[in-house]
Motif scaffolding. Structure first.
Motif, short mmCIF file in Angstrom:
data_model
loop_
_atom_site.label_atom_id
_atom_site.label_comp_id
_atom_site.label_asym_id
_atom_site.label_seq_id
_atom_site.Cartn_x
_atom_site.Cartn_y
_atom_site.Cartn_z
N TYR A 13 40.04 33.40 39.37
CA TYR A 13 39.66 34.10 40.60
C TYR A 13 38.18 34.50 40.55
O TYR A 13 37.42 34.20 41.48
N ILE A 14 37.77 35.16 39.48
CA ILE A 14 36.39 35.65 39.36
C ILE A 14 35.39 34.49 39.45
O ILE A 14 34.32 34.63 40.04
N GLU A 15 35.75 33.36 38.87
CA GLU A 15 34.83 32.22 38.83
C GLU A 15 34.95 31.33 40.07
O GLU A 15 34.24 30.33 40.18
N GLY A 16 35.82 31.71 41.00
CA GLY A 16 36.13 30.83 42.10
C GLY A 16 35.36 31.09 43.37
O GLY A 16 34.51 31.98 43.47
N GLY A 65 45.80 49.09 37.32
CA GLY A 65 47.23 48.91 37.54
C GLY A 65 47.64 48.78 38.99
O GLY A 65 48.85 48.71 39.27
N MET A 66 46.69 48.73 39.90
CA MET A 66 47.02 48.53 41.32
C MET A 66 46.25 47.32 41.84
O MET A 66 46.56 46.19 41.48
N LEU A 67 45.24 47.53 42.66
CA LEU A 67 44.45 46.42 43.18
C LEU A 67 43.42 45.97 42.14
O LEU A 67 42.80 46.79 41.46
N HIS A 68 43.22 44.65 42.07
CA HIS A 68 42.12 44.15 41.25
C HIS A 68 40.79 44.39 41.95
O HIS A 68 39.77 44.63 41.30
N GLY A 69 40.79 44.28 43.27
CA GLY A 69 39.58 44.46 44.05
C GLY A 69 39.94 44.59 45.52
O GLY A 69 41.12 44.55 45.89
N ASN A 91 29.60 53.16 41.78
CA ASN A 91 30.86 53.81 42.15
C ASN A 91 32.09 53.04 41.71
O ASN A 91 33.13 53.63 41.42
N TYR A 92 32.00 51.71 41.68
CA TYR A 92 33.18 50.90 41.39
C TYR A 92 33.34 50.66 39.90
O TYR A 92 32.35 50.43 39.20
N PRO A 93 34.57 50.68 39.38
CA PRO A 93 34.78 50.17 38.03
C PRO A 93 34.24 48.75 37.94
O PRO A 93 34.34 47.97 38.90
N HIS A 94 33.67 48.41 36.81
CA HIS A 94 33.02 47.10 36.66
C HIS A 94 33.96 45.94 37.01
O HIS A 94 33.57 45.00 37.72
N ASP A 95 35.21 46.01 36.54
CA ASP A 95 36.15 44.92 36.81
C ASP A 95 36.40 44.76 38.30
O ASP A 95 36.46 43.64 38.82
N ALA A 96 36.53 45.87 39.00
CA ALA A 96 36.78 45.81 40.44
C ALA A 96 35.56 45.31 41.20
O ALA A 96 35.69 44.56 42.18
N PHE A 97 34.39 45.71 40.76
CA PHE A 97 33.15 45.28 41.43
C PHE A 97 33.02 43.77 41.42
O PHE A 97 32.63 43.15 42.42
N ALA A 129 35.55 41.72 41.18
CA ALA A 129 36.73 41.11 41.80
C ALA A 129 36.79 41.32 43.32
O ALA A 129 37.69 40.80 43.97
N ASN A 130 35.84 42.07 43.87
CA ASN A 130 35.85 42.26 45.32
C ASN A 130 35.74 40.93 46.05
O ASN A 130 35.01 40.03 45.62
N MET A 131 36.48 40.82 47.15
CA MET A 131 36.42 39.62 47.98
C MET A 131 35.28 39.79 48.98
O MET A 131 35.40 40.50 49.98
#
Length: 617
Positions: free
Chosen positions: A138-141, A407-411, A444-450, A452-454
């Motif tokens: 997903y991240i690389e896509g 544990g909820m949304l990735h992004g 503001n965003y956790p790095h992983d979520a930032f 993974a945002n669409m």
């Protein structure tokens, strides 16, 4: 004697470390410079979200009398801390208070002095529960958002599959979308072009050629409308689109080409014309509207009689479901035969949750837990939510949302970046403002979520990006490259690559212009997608924005000696790069050092053009 000279920068590790969002339980180190005589005290004023604020004294440095520091320990559950600084000084024998808080633009970074406590805008510190990265595929896509009815009809001779009653089909694919509404404003005749799953299958190789790796489909389940956000049956593919066997074929053929599929989960409301509500009696005598003894009756909230019920945004065609009902939760995700299990086990890559703000954190967490049960080695699922604002501090229905804390949304869908792109290219926002706005999101965003945002420049809910830019192909080119190089996963709304224009719904849902594409715009998408896919910096790299006068730029990097620099000229004037004018929001040397190594000082960038250079591997 004058006011004390005070300085703090939430983006500089000289003043706050570590940078940005942190895991709960970690310590944060604050430093502030306070120059002035007769300083009586310096306090960090902290408020954990939902709790009273309190002041923590800061300690003066032994080797620098103007520096005050503090080690602050975060505790308890994940969530937000808000903070500012309170300085007390002596003036003509009287104690005076002054405050240091966020700047007037409400972004992070450098702040401002305030004498009035009521004017304070507090800094934000995000604390997440645990690291929660989205899968690499997903991240690389690169995502392609398909509004199925408007994409392509794959049937022989363009025959319309199972047309619906009381609807109309356009005479030509060039016809503009149009609603037929009744006296009350409700849509009385839905319009269709006939796009279907066969059409997506038929165009998979063209999407592969474009560089797409993820297909995000608008809802495909049975529904009366063309958009399918009024679900009639979650367990059936809409017959105009195909059936389950055809959907499985799409999954299989897409996977062979290296593509994953994301489904649109519309779980806040259903259609009035559905097996669950059945307002019009098209599903026999059952359903909540027809039968109070229906197993679905408790899913809905009626008022006095069955003609008055809770519905989304007061749209009678979209009855709201009570998501707290256990039977509904079991139906959506809590049983072996649930909606999430039924479709995920077929091999979809994940889900996008419609109107995520309408779903409780517990509901989203339940979906995620079930979705994670389908993870296999190398085959992790992804969960994305529709949120239009900065999701790190979103409040919905008077409740702070925690869906990005693990544990909820990735992004989430990154509408703030859409606004940034449009405002910058239409000269409603300066380069400095764009840098500060984008850096605030990163902090503001956790790095992983930032990551993974669409990211999107347009969706079925917005005007087309080409229209927003006045049909200007030079501006469109810059928008495309911003979409592909900003942090997050780029999502192309079908037809944007063809230069499709369109105003508000329904005009933004025109049929794809097969054979009439804007080849220049298509080529720009193709080249930019390929560039993103071959450079890891653009997929997972950290993000450092900057401005140089009217130029807006940023670094994306995985290591200090391996980075990509992108500089945009969103003006009608030829502009020379002057690195001495670079405003580094972190006040650190990395940006200047990188720009020096690239030897780009005094290079010129043409009007509405950009420079993209790599350093390292």
């Amino acid at each position: 004697m004058g006011l004390p000279d005070i300085y703090f920068n939430s983006w500089s590790e000289h003043f706050l470390r570590p940078f940005g969002a942190i895991q709960i339980g970690r310590s944060v180190y604050f430093t502030i410079k306070v120059d002035g005589v007769n300083i009586r005290s310096v306090h960090l004023v902290v408020q954990k979200d939902g709790e009273p604020s309190y002041a923590v004294p800061m300690i003066k440095s032994l080797d620098n009398s103007s520096t005050y520091s503090l080690r602050f320990q975060t505790t308890g559950k994940s969530g937000l801390y808000f903070y500012h600084f309170h300085v007390v000084y002596l003036e003509v024998g009287q104690e005076k208070s002054i405050y240091y808080a966020k700047a007037e633009d409400n972004y992070g970074g450098e702040g401002r002095l305030l004498a009035d406590l009521s004017s304070v805008q507090q800094y934000q510190l995000t604390c997440y529960d645990h690291s929660d990265p989205a899968p690499d595929w997903y991240i690389e896509g690169v995502i392609y958002h398909i509004f199925v009815d408007r994409f392509y009809n794959g049937n022989r001779h363009q025959m319309i599959r199972n047309p619906k009653k009381n609807s109309f089909i356009y005479a030509t694919k060039e016809d503009r979308p149009y609603y037929i509404r009744g006296q009350d404003g409700d849509i009385v005749r839905w319009d269709f072009y006939g796009g279907n799953l066969e059409g997506i299958i038929a165009k998979l190789h063209e999407l592969k050629k474009l560089g797409v790796t993820i297909l995000y489909l608008s809802p495909i389940f049975e529904a009366r409308s063309n958009h399918k956000y009024d679900t009639a049956n979650y367990l059936e593919i809409d017959p105009m689109f195909g059936d389950r066997k055809l959907f499985e074929t799409l999954i299989l053929k897409a996977r062979r080409l290296g593509m994953h599929i994301l489904l649109d989960g519309v779980f806040n409301h259903v259609g009035a014309d559905s097996i669950y509500f059945n307002r019009f009696g098209n599903y026999g005598g059952g359903g909540a509207y027809q039968d109070p003894s229906s197993p679905y009756y408790q899913w809905f909230t009626f008022h006095n009689d069955h003609d008055h019920y809770d519905c989304w945004w007061n749209i009678a065609d979209l009855p709201t479901v009570n998501k707290e009902q256990k039977s509904y939760r079991d139906f959506i995700y809590g049983s072996e035969e649930s909606v999430i299990n039924t479709w995920t086990k077929l091999g979809v890559g994940g889900w996008r949750l419609d109107v995520a703000d309408e779903l409780s954190d517990e509901f989203i967490e339940g979906i995620r837990q079930v979705l994670d049960q389908h993870n296999k080695k190398g085959e992790q699922k992804v969960l994305i939510g529709e949120v239009w604002e900065d999701a790190s501090h979103k409040i919905a229905y008077d409740k702070r949302r925690h869906y990005l804390e693990g544990g909820m949304l990735h992004g989430v869908m990154n509408y703030p970046f859409r606004s940034l792109i449009i405002n910058l290219l239409t000269e409603k926002q300066s380069a400095r403002e764009a840098a500060r706005a984008s850096f605030t999101l990163r902090a503001n965003y956790p790095h992983d979520a930032f990551l993974a945002n669409m990211n999107n420049m347009g969706t079925h809910d917005t005007e087309r990006i080409f229209t927003m830019l006045g049909g200007d192909q030079k501006k469109m080119r810059l928008a495309i490259w911003m979409l592909m190089t900003l942090p997050g996963v780029p999502c192309v709304y079908y037809g944007d690559e063809a230069g499709v224009e369109g105003g508000k719904d329904p005009d933004n849902r025109r049929y794809y212009p097969w054979g009439r594409e804007n080849k220049k715009i298509y080529s720009e998408f193709q080249v930019s997608i390929q560039t993103r896919r071959v450079h890891p910096n653009l997929q997972k790299g950290l993000f450092l924005p900057f401005s140089m006068g009217k130029l807006f730029g940023y670094l994306r990097y995985l290591a200090n000696d391996d980075y990509t620099a992108i500089i945009f000229n969103p003006t009608s004037e030829m502009t020379t790069i002057d690195c001495s004018k670079c405003i580094d929001e972190m006040h650190d040397q990395m940006i200047n050092t990188c720009l020096e190594q690239l030897s780009i000082d005094q290079q010129t960038i043409a009007p509405w053009d950009f420079l993209l250079v790599h350093c390292g591997n």
